[in-house]
Design an enzyme around this catalytic site. Structure first.
Site, PDB file in Angstrom:
ATOM      1  N   SER A 179       0.921  -1.321   0.113  1.00  0.00           N
ATOM      2  CA  SER A 179      -0.034  -0.010  -0.110  1.00  0.00           C
ATOM      3  C   SER A 179       0.717   1.208  -0.099  1.00  0.00           C
ATOM      4  O   SER A 179       0.402   2.424  -0.259  1.00  0.00           O
ATOM      5  CB  SER A 179      -0.833   0.109   1.120  1.00  0.00           C
ATOM      6  OG  SER A 179      -0.041  -0.423   2.369  1.00  0.00           O
ATOM      7  N   GLU A 199      -5.241  -0.869  -8.210  1.00  0.00           N
ATOM      8  CA  GLU A 199      -4.392   0.463  -8.461  1.00  0.00           C
ATOM      9  C   GLU A 199      -2.879  -0.211  -9.008  1.00  0.00           C
ATOM     10  O   GLU A 199      -2.424  -0.948  -8.227  1.00  0.00           O
ATOM     11  CB  GLU A 199      -4.211   1.169  -7.153  1.00  0.00           C
ATOM     12  CG  GLU A 199      -3.345   2.522  -7.225  1.00  0.00           C
ATOM     13  CD  GLU A 199      -3.249   3.143  -6.092  1.00  0.00           C
ATOM     14  OE1 GLU A 199      -3.182   2.576  -4.807  1.00  0.00           O
ATOM     15  OE2 GLU A 199      -3.419   4.401  -6.216  1.00  0.00           O
TER      16      GLU A 199
HETATM   17  N1  CAA Z   1     -16.117 -11.192   1.097  1.00  0.00           N
HETATM   18  C1  CAA Z   1     -17.011 -11.240   0.005  1.00  0.00           C
HETATM   19  N2  CAA Z   1     -18.047 -10.602  -0.079  1.00  0.00           N
HETATM   20  C2  CAA Z   1     -18.104  -9.640   1.077  1.00  0.00           C
HETATM   21  C3  CAA Z   1     -17.160  -9.408   1.911  1.00  0.00           C
HETATM   22  C4  CAA Z   1     -16.152 -10.327   1.936  1.00  0.00           C
HETATM   23  N3  CAA Z   1     -15.037 -10.306   2.807  1.00  0.00           N
HETATM   24  N4  CAA Z   1     -17.608  -8.220   2.558  1.00  0.00           N
HETATM   25  C5  CAA Z   1     -18.580  -7.990   2.272  1.00  0.00           C
HETATM   26  N5  CAA Z   1     -19.106  -8.664   1.117  1.00  0.00           N
HETATM   27  C6  CAA Z   1     -20.156  -8.191   0.419  1.00  0.00           C
HETATM   28  C7  CAA Z   1     -21.627  -8.895   1.135  1.00  0.00           C
HETATM   29  O1  CAA Z   1     -21.841 -10.098   0.825  1.00  0.00           O
HETATM   30  C8  CAA Z   1     -22.627  -7.674   0.138  1.00  0.00           C
HETATM   31  O2  CAA Z   1     -22.734  -8.723  -1.143  1.00  0.00           O
HETATM   32  P1  CAA Z   1     -24.031  -8.456  -1.615  1.00  0.00           P
HETATM   33  O3  CAA Z   1     -24.522  -6.683  -1.998  1.00  0.00           O
HETATM   34  O4  CAA Z   1     -23.863  -8.659  -3.141  1.00  0.00           O
HETATM   35  O5  CAA Z   1     -25.322  -9.005  -1.282  1.00  0.00           O
HETATM   36  C9  CAA Z   1     -21.749  -6.743   0.038  1.00  0.00           C
HETATM   37  O6  CAA Z   1     -20.162  -7.002  -0.028  1.00  0.00           O
HETATM   38  C10 CAA Z   1     -22.194  -5.423   1.013  1.00  0.00           C
HETATM   39  O7  CAA Z   1     -21.842  -6.222   2.398  1.00  0.00           O
HETATM   40  P2  CAA Z   1     -22.757  -5.994   3.652  1.00  0.00           P
HETATM   41  O8  CAA Z   1     -24.142  -5.927   3.284  1.00  0.00           O
HETATM   42  O9  CAA Z   1     -22.427  -6.868   4.702  1.00  0.00           O
HETATM   43  O10 CAA Z   1     -22.179  -4.613   4.293  1.00  0.00           O
HETATM   44  P3  CAA Z   1     -21.940  -3.242   3.698  1.00  0.00           P
HETATM   45  O11 CAA Z   1     -23.040  -2.726   2.655  1.00  0.00           O
HETATM   46  O12 CAA Z   1     -21.847  -2.234   4.859  1.00  0.00           O
HETATM   47  O13 CAA Z   1     -20.679  -3.216   2.791  1.00  0.00           O
HETATM   48  C11 CAA Z   1     -18.391  -3.046   2.580  1.00  0.00           C
HETATM   49  C12 CAA Z   1     -19.436  -3.472   3.203  1.00  0.00           C
HETATM   50  C13 CAA Z   1     -18.259  -3.358   1.121  1.00  0.00           C
HETATM   51  C14 CAA Z   1     -17.184  -3.154   3.299  1.00  0.00           C
HETATM   52  C15 CAA Z   1     -18.510  -1.433   2.549  1.00  0.00           C
HETATM   53  O14 CAA Z   1     -18.793  -1.003   3.877  1.00  0.00           O
HETATM   54  C16 CAA Z   1     -17.462  -0.587   1.898  1.00  0.00           C
HETATM   55  O15 CAA Z   1     -17.234  -0.448   0.818  1.00  0.00           O
HETATM   56  N6  CAA Z   1     -16.543  -0.143   2.686  1.00  0.00           N
HETATM   57  C17 CAA Z   1     -15.562   0.602   2.248  1.00  0.00           C
HETATM   58  C18 CAA Z   1     -14.252  -0.306   1.842  1.00  0.00           C
HETATM   59  C19 CAA Z   1     -13.095   0.525   1.517  1.00  0.00           C
HETATM   60  O16 CAA Z   1     -12.944   1.631   1.267  1.00  0.00           O
HETATM   61  N7  CAA Z   1     -12.124  -0.503   1.173  1.00  0.00           N
HETATM   62  C20 CAA Z   1     -10.827   0.091   1.015  1.00  0.00           C
HETATM   63  C21 CAA Z   1      -9.945   0.374   2.073  1.00  0.00           C
HETATM   64  S1  CAA Z   1      -8.509   1.001   1.687  1.00  0.00           S
HETATM   65  C22 CAA Z   1      -7.535  -0.341   1.156  1.00  0.00           C
HETATM   66  O17 CAA Z   1      -8.266  -1.369   1.249  1.00  0.00           O
HETATM   67  C23 CAA Z   1      -6.065  -0.129   0.761  1.00  0.00           C
HETATM   68  C24 CAA Z   1      -4.999   0.332   1.715  1.00  0.00           C
HETATM   69  O18 CAA Z   1      -3.942   0.432   1.039  1.00  0.00           O
HETATM   70  C25 CAA Z   1      -5.120   0.701   2.958  1.00  0.00           C
END
Ligand code: CAA
Length: 283
Positions: A118, A151
């Site tokens: 990252s 990315e």
């Molecule tokens: N594996 C598979 N599917 C997953 C999952 C996992 N670990 N976590 C969530 N999902 C799926 C769920 O099954 C659900 O699928 P459907 O909509 O198709 O039914 C969908 O994702 C949404 O999940 P939830 O309903 O349980 O919960 P939510 O709507 O709150 O979404 C989230 C969860 C996708 C994590 C959402 O909160 C989100 O997008 N958060 C922001 C995530 C983000 O910004 N990530 C980047 C972080 S920075 C990084 O990673 C890089 C770095 O260098 C720091």
């Protein structure tokens, strides 16, 4: 013949990458230091795929086929025939450069060595090998099965051919590749981390409660998670380390980490993974 993708490191990011690659039809070899880490990773892949079985997007048989395409090993020489190796080990320059040096001797000359780092310089990782033209950043986002972005970071010596192969691989994995040059924090964390840091400053200065800060950004900006909740999800130690990379690498005081973030990390309040960060988590 199906191409093999090697994944080194079976933590959250590594097992997510292995899952996505196997789901896309690739043979996967996932490596880590201990068998217990690999077993934990396979369990987490199983759990993640089960969500799709429960939603009837995948049959149990298909799930078994996906899992069956993932081999695991505690010996990196198992990666000798991989066309691509994606490294997702701890964010330590020393660990990563040693690993790239080792991968350079183990893998075929034409294999691409990618890092899911990252914030560590891809140019420096390339310099640890005899094939810097084939070293590139593939920065996946958490949760890997859900997030659409890869990315793609080009080190100073990364060739256009390597970039094209990685762009095409990302598409086969169902992701969109967006590229940038090698610079501290790349684009994602250079933009994301100052926002998270600023949210921590607003909490530190008593501008608002954690619920208000997160709620304002969720309801007002349509962010899926508020910045404090997201920091807990990423890991507060990871956020602090990335802010320090930005601060050291860009030499601008605007990247100075908030003292409250440092204090939480000192206390071992690292977010979801430790049960406490800006919020408390059960189990
Ligand atoms: N594996 C598979 N599917 C997953 C999952 C996992 N670990 N976590 C969530 N999902 C799926 C769920 O099954 C659900 O699928 P459907 O909509 O198709 O039914 C969908 O994702 C949404 O999940 P939830 O309903 O349980 O919960 P939510 O709507 O709150 O979404 C989230 C969860 C996708 C994590 C959402 O909160 C989100 O997008 N958060 C922001 C995530 C983000 O910004 N990530 C980047 C972080 S920075 C990084 O990673 C890089 C770095 O260098 C720091």
């Amino acid at each position: 013949m199906t191409e093999t993708i090697g994944v080194v490191g079976s933590g959250t990011m590594g097992n997510g990458i292995a899952q996505v690659a196997a789901r896309a039809g690739f043979d996967v070899v996932m490596c880590d230091l201990k068998d217990e880490f690999l077993q934990r990773a396979l369990k987490s892949i199983d759990k993640s795929l089960q969500r799709d079985v429960d939603k009837e997007r995948l049959t149990t048989e298909e799930k078994q086929q996906v899992v069956g395409r993932i081999k695991s090993s505690t010996d990196v020489s198992a990666l000798k025939d991989a066309a691509f190796v994606i490294e997702a080990v701890s964010e330590s320059l020393e660990i990563k450069t040693n690993l790239f040096n080792q991968l350079d001797t183990i893998t075929q000359r034409e294999a691409i060595l990618a890092s899911n780092t990252s914030s560590i310089s891809i140019t420096r990782l390339g310099a640890a090998t005899t094939r810097p033209d084939k070293v590139i950043g593939m920065h996946f986002m958490n949760p890997v099965p859900v997030m659409k972005l890869v990315e793609v970071i080009r080190g100073i010596a990364t060739s256009d051919e390597t970039y094209e192969r990685v762009r095409s691989l990302s598409e086969k994995l169902g992701k969109t590749a967006l590229d940038c040059n090698d610079s501290p924090g790349f684009v994602s964390n250079r933009v994301l981390m100052p926002m998270i840091n600023e949210a921590v400053f607003t909490l530190y200065e008593g501008v608002a409660t954690r619920e208000s800060i997160d709620g304002i950004m969720k309801l007002g900006m349509n962010h899926p998670m508020g910045p404090l909740q997201l920091a807990d999800f990423i890991g507060l130690d990871v956020c602090l380390a990335i802010l320090n990379v930005l601060y050291d690498g860009l030499g601008d005081p605007k990247y100075r980490a908030c003292p409250l973030l440092k204090r939480y990390v000192d206390a071992g309040w690292l977010g979801r993974k430790s049960g406490r960060g800006f919020y408390e988590y059960a189990g």
